[in-house]
Design a protein around this motif. Structure first.
Motif, short mmCIF file in Angstrom:
data_model
loop_
_atom_site.label_atom_id
_atom_site.label_comp_id
_atom_site.label_asym_id
_atom_site.label_seq_id
_atom_site.Cartn_x
_atom_site.Cartn_y
_atom_site.Cartn_z
N PHE A 253 0.82 -1.22 0.00
CA PHE A 253 0.00 0.00 0.00
C PHE A 253 0.85 1.27 0.00
O PHE A 253 0.36 2.36 -0.29
CB PHE A 253 -0.94 0.01 1.22
N PHE A 254 2.14 1.13 0.34
CA PHE A 254 3.00 2.30 0.39
C PHE A 254 3.68 2.57 -0.96
O PHE A 254 4.42 3.53 -1.10
CB PHE A 254 4.07 2.13 1.48
N LEU A 255 3.43 1.70 -1.95
CA LEU A 255 3.92 1.94 -3.30
C LEU A 255 2.94 2.84 -4.05
O LEU A 255 1.72 2.61 -4.00
CB LEU A 255 4.08 0.61 -4.07
N ASP A 256 3.47 3.82 -4.75
CA ASP A 256 2.59 4.71 -5.50
C ASP A 256 2.15 4.10 -6.83
O ASP A 256 1.09 4.46 -7.36
CB ASP A 256 3.31 6.05 -5.78
N ALA A 312 -8.78 -1.76 -9.19
CA ALA A 312 -9.83 -0.72 -9.12
C ALA A 312 -9.22 0.65 -8.87
O ALA A 312 -9.66 1.67 -9.46
CB ALA A 312 -10.82 -1.09 -8.02
N LEU A 313 -8.20 0.73 -8.01
CA LEU A 313 -7.54 2.01 -7.75
C LEU A 313 -6.87 2.55 -9.01
O LEU A 313 -6.91 3.76 -9.29
CB LEU A 313 -6.51 1.85 -6.63
N ARG A 314 -6.25 1.62 -9.77
CA ARG A 314 -5.60 2.07 -11.01
C ARG A 314 -6.63 2.60 -12.00
O ARG A 314 -6.39 3.61 -12.70
CB ARG A 314 -4.80 0.92 -11.61
N ARG A 315 -7.79 1.97 -12.07
CA ARG A 315 -8.83 2.43 -12.97
C ARG A 315 -9.32 3.82 -12.57
O ARG A 315 -9.58 4.68 -13.43
CB ARG A 315 -9.99 1.44 -12.95
N LEU A 316 -9.43 4.04 -11.25
CA LEU A 316 -9.85 5.37 -10.78
C LEU A 316 -8.80 6.42 -11.15
O LEU A 316 -9.15 7.55 -11.56
CB LEU A 316 -10.05 5.35 -9.26
N LYS A 317 -7.53 6.07 -11.00
CA LYS A 317 -6.46 7.01 -11.32
C LYS A 317 -6.46 7.34 -12.81
O LYS A 317 -6.32 8.51 -13.21
CB LYS A 317 -5.12 6.43 -10.90
N VAL A 318 -6.60 6.31 -13.66
CA VAL A 318 -6.60 6.51 -15.10
C VAL A 318 -7.79 7.36 -15.55
O VAL A 318 -7.70 8.18 -16.46
CB VAL A 318 -6.60 5.15 -15.84
N GLY A 320 -9.06 9.77 -13.98
CA GLY A 320 -8.97 11.13 -13.46
C GLY A 320 -9.48 11.30 -12.05
O GLY A 320 -9.68 12.42 -11.59
N LYS A 321 -9.71 10.22 -11.33
CA LYS A 321 -10.22 10.29 -9.95
C LYS A 321 -9.13 9.86 -8.98
O LYS A 321 -9.35 9.03 -8.08
CB LYS A 321 -11.45 9.40 -9.79
N GLU A 322 -7.96 10.44 -9.14
CA GLU A 322 -6.82 10.05 -8.30
C GLU A 322 -7.06 10.40 -6.84
O GLU A 322 -6.61 9.68 -5.94
CB GLU A 322 -5.55 10.75 -8.81
N GLY A 323 -7.76 11.50 -6.55
CA GLY A 323 -8.06 11.88 -5.16
C GLY A 323 -8.89 10.81 -4.46
O GLY A 323 -8.62 10.45 -3.30
N THR A 324 -9.91 10.30 -5.13
CA THR A 324 -10.74 9.23 -4.56
C THR A 324 -9.92 7.98 -4.34
O THR A 324 -10.06 7.29 -3.31
CB THR A 324 -11.92 8.92 -5.50
N ALA A 325 -9.02 7.68 -5.30
CA ALA A 325 -8.18 6.50 -5.18
C ALA A 325 -7.26 6.61 -3.97
O ALA A 325 -7.09 5.65 -3.21
CB ALA A 325 -7.36 6.32 -6.45
N ARG A 326 -6.68 7.77 -3.75
CA ARG A 326 -5.78 7.94 -2.61
C ARG A 326 -6.54 7.86 -1.29
O ARG A 326 -6.03 7.35 -0.29
CB ARG A 326 -5.05 9.28 -2.73
N THR A 327 -7.76 8.39 -1.26
CA THR A 327 -8.58 8.31 -0.03
C THR A 327 -8.88 6.85 0.32
O THR A 327 -8.75 6.44 1.48
CB THR A 327 -9.89 9.10 -0.21
N ASP A 329 -7.21 4.27 -0.70
CA ASP A 329 -5.93 3.63 -0.41
C ASP A 329 -5.53 3.87 1.04
O ASP A 329 -5.11 2.96 1.76
CB ASP A 329 -4.88 4.17 -1.36
N ASN A 330 -5.66 5.08 1.48
CA ASN A 330 -5.31 5.45 2.86
C ASN A 330 -6.21 4.74 3.86
O ASN A 330 -5.76 4.29 4.92
CB ASN A 330 -5.42 6.97 3.02
N TYR A 331 -7.47 4.62 3.52
CA TYR A 331 -8.43 3.93 4.39
C TYR A 331 -8.07 2.45 4.51
O TYR A 331 -8.15 1.85 5.59
CB TYR A 331 -9.83 4.11 3.83
N ALA A 332 -7.65 1.84 3.39
CA ALA A 332 -7.28 0.42 3.40
C ALA A 332 -6.04 0.19 4.23
O ALA A 332 -5.93 -0.80 4.96
CB ALA A 332 -7.06 -0.06 1.97
N ILE A 333 -5.05 1.11 4.14
CA ILE A 333 -3.80 0.97 4.90
C ILE A 333 -4.07 0.98 6.40
O ILE A 333 -3.56 0.16 7.16
CB ILE A 333 -2.81 2.09 4.53
N LYS A 334 -4.90 1.91 6.84
CA LYS A 334 -5.09 2.12 8.28
C LYS A 334 -6.10 1.15 8.89
O LYS A 334 -5.96 0.80 10.07
CB LYS A 334 -5.55 3.56 8.53
N TRP A 335 -7.12 0.75 8.14
CA TRP A 335 -8.21 0.02 8.75
C TRP A 335 -8.52 -1.35 8.12
O TRP A 335 -8.53 -2.36 8.81
CB TRP A 335 -9.48 0.88 8.74
#
Length: 356
Positions: A253-256, A312-318, A320-327, A329-335
């Motif tokens: 999860f810490f890989l961009d 799914a995160l890569r699809r969101l980034k491609v 144009g929804k990179e902000g949603t993908a990062r949110t 991603d951060n939620y998955a890392i912590k919880w």
């Protein structure tokens, strides 16, 4: 009554066997007579049974059996076998078991016959001997090796399971004619069993009555002992690698770069498949899940879900929804990831290990 006097020539089906001082002999070579009374309902023949396991030659989990080198001891008193010590100039007479059976048959007496109830292979006699005291007291001992069934195995808590091993001696004759009592002082487990995988302990003799060969209740004496696994092996070979793989999955999860995450997670998935095959090779094809099966399958599903999540995160980034993908991603890392594994382990412990 006819059946009763028929006991001695077989020495409990396994009792009287050729004495073998040079090489091991197979199973029961005595074909004795069963034509005399050895006890009556008013006065049954009382036989003491001792069972001592000197070696465990192997435990086959898939076949659910184990091999053992065992010393059997039987003691009983039959007045018909008594002799005059002055005439014989001795208090004891020593026989090969076959010779004792012939001697008993010649005077119209017999020796109590038995079977090993959970025996699966031929029983090879290494040494056997019998002694007769002037008052008719008989002592029979034999050392043999054989394979025994272990139907009480239950792998639900594997590898934290405690398995129960049995060695069951059953009288050929009904309980109204022959009764058993345990010889606890001559029973138990040896000090050097030669078994490295299991920690064997809690040996005890248990007496009961079971359906015998005669179709009636017969006395049984069983040596029962328990076995636990050396957990250090499983901690080093199984749980430690699993913890490393879980940590690697969390570190992804810490890989961009989501594409790199997918590649590494796919490699982890193959490792879990190999783990599953390696562990299943040691166990029979069970109709239920073990503790380790459950944890491994959940880890497999979590790793598969991790690949789907990163796709799914890569699809969101491609898109144009990179902000949603990062949110997310951060939620998955912590919880999601740490709490998900914590819930899996907690459920596995409560559902498999804490159940009696």
């Amino acid at each position: 009554m006819f059946l009763l006097r028929a006991i001695p020539v077989l020495v409990l089906g396994v009792f009287l066997v050729f004495s073998s001082s040079v090489a091991a002999t197979a199973q029961n070579v005595l074909g004795g007579r069963l034509d005399a009374l050895s006890g009556t309902p008013e006065n049954p023949l009382d036989v003491g049974i001792g069972i001592r396991i000197d070696q465990i030659t192997g435990v086959d989990q898939k076949a659910e059996n184990y091999g053992a080198v065992v010393v059997l001891r039987a003691e009983w008193t039959d007045p018909a076998l008594a002799f005059d010590p002055e005439e014989q100039r001795r208090d004891f007479r020593v026989f090969n078991p076959s010779d004792l059976a012939n001697h008993a048959a010649s005077i119209g007496s017999v020796l109590p016959a038995f079977v090993i109830h959970n025996q699966q292979s031929n029983k090879w006699i290494h040494e056997s001997a019998a002694s007769l005291r002037y008052d008719g007291r008989v002592l029979y001992v034999e050392k043999s090796s054989l394979t025994l069934q272990a139907p009480h195995f239950n792998f639900r808590k594997y590898p934290f399971d405690t398995q129960e091993f049995h060695f069951e001696v059953v009288s050929v004759f009904p309980s109204e004619y022959v009764t058993y009592h345990p010889l606890n002082e001559f029973s138990g487990l040896g000090d050097q069993l030669g078994e490295e995988e299991w920690i064997l302990n809690n040996a005890r003799l248990e007496t009961s009555r079971v359906l015998g060969l005669s179709g009636k209740e017969s006395d049984q004496v069983a040596l029962v002992f328990e076995g636990n696994r050396h957990l250090t092996y499983y901690v080093i070979r199984v749980f430690l690698p699993m913890l490393v793989l879980i940590s690697v999955g969390w570190a992804l999860f810490f890989l961009d770069e989501y594409r790199r995450r997918i590649e590494i997670a796919g490699g982890n998935l193959l490792v879990f498949v190999a783990f599953n095959w390696a562990i299943s090779a040691d166990l029979p094809k069970l109709g239920y899940l073990t503790f380790l099966d459950f944890v491994l399958q959940c880890m497999f599903l979590m790793t598969g879900a991790l690949i789907v999540f990163n796709v799914a995160l890569r699809r969101l980034k491609v898109s144009g929804k990179e902000g949603t993908a990062r949110t997310l991603d951060n939620y998955a890392i912590k919880w999601i990831y740490p709490l998900g594994y914590a819930a899996i382990v907690a459920y596995a412990v409560s559902a498999f290990l804490l159940v009696p």
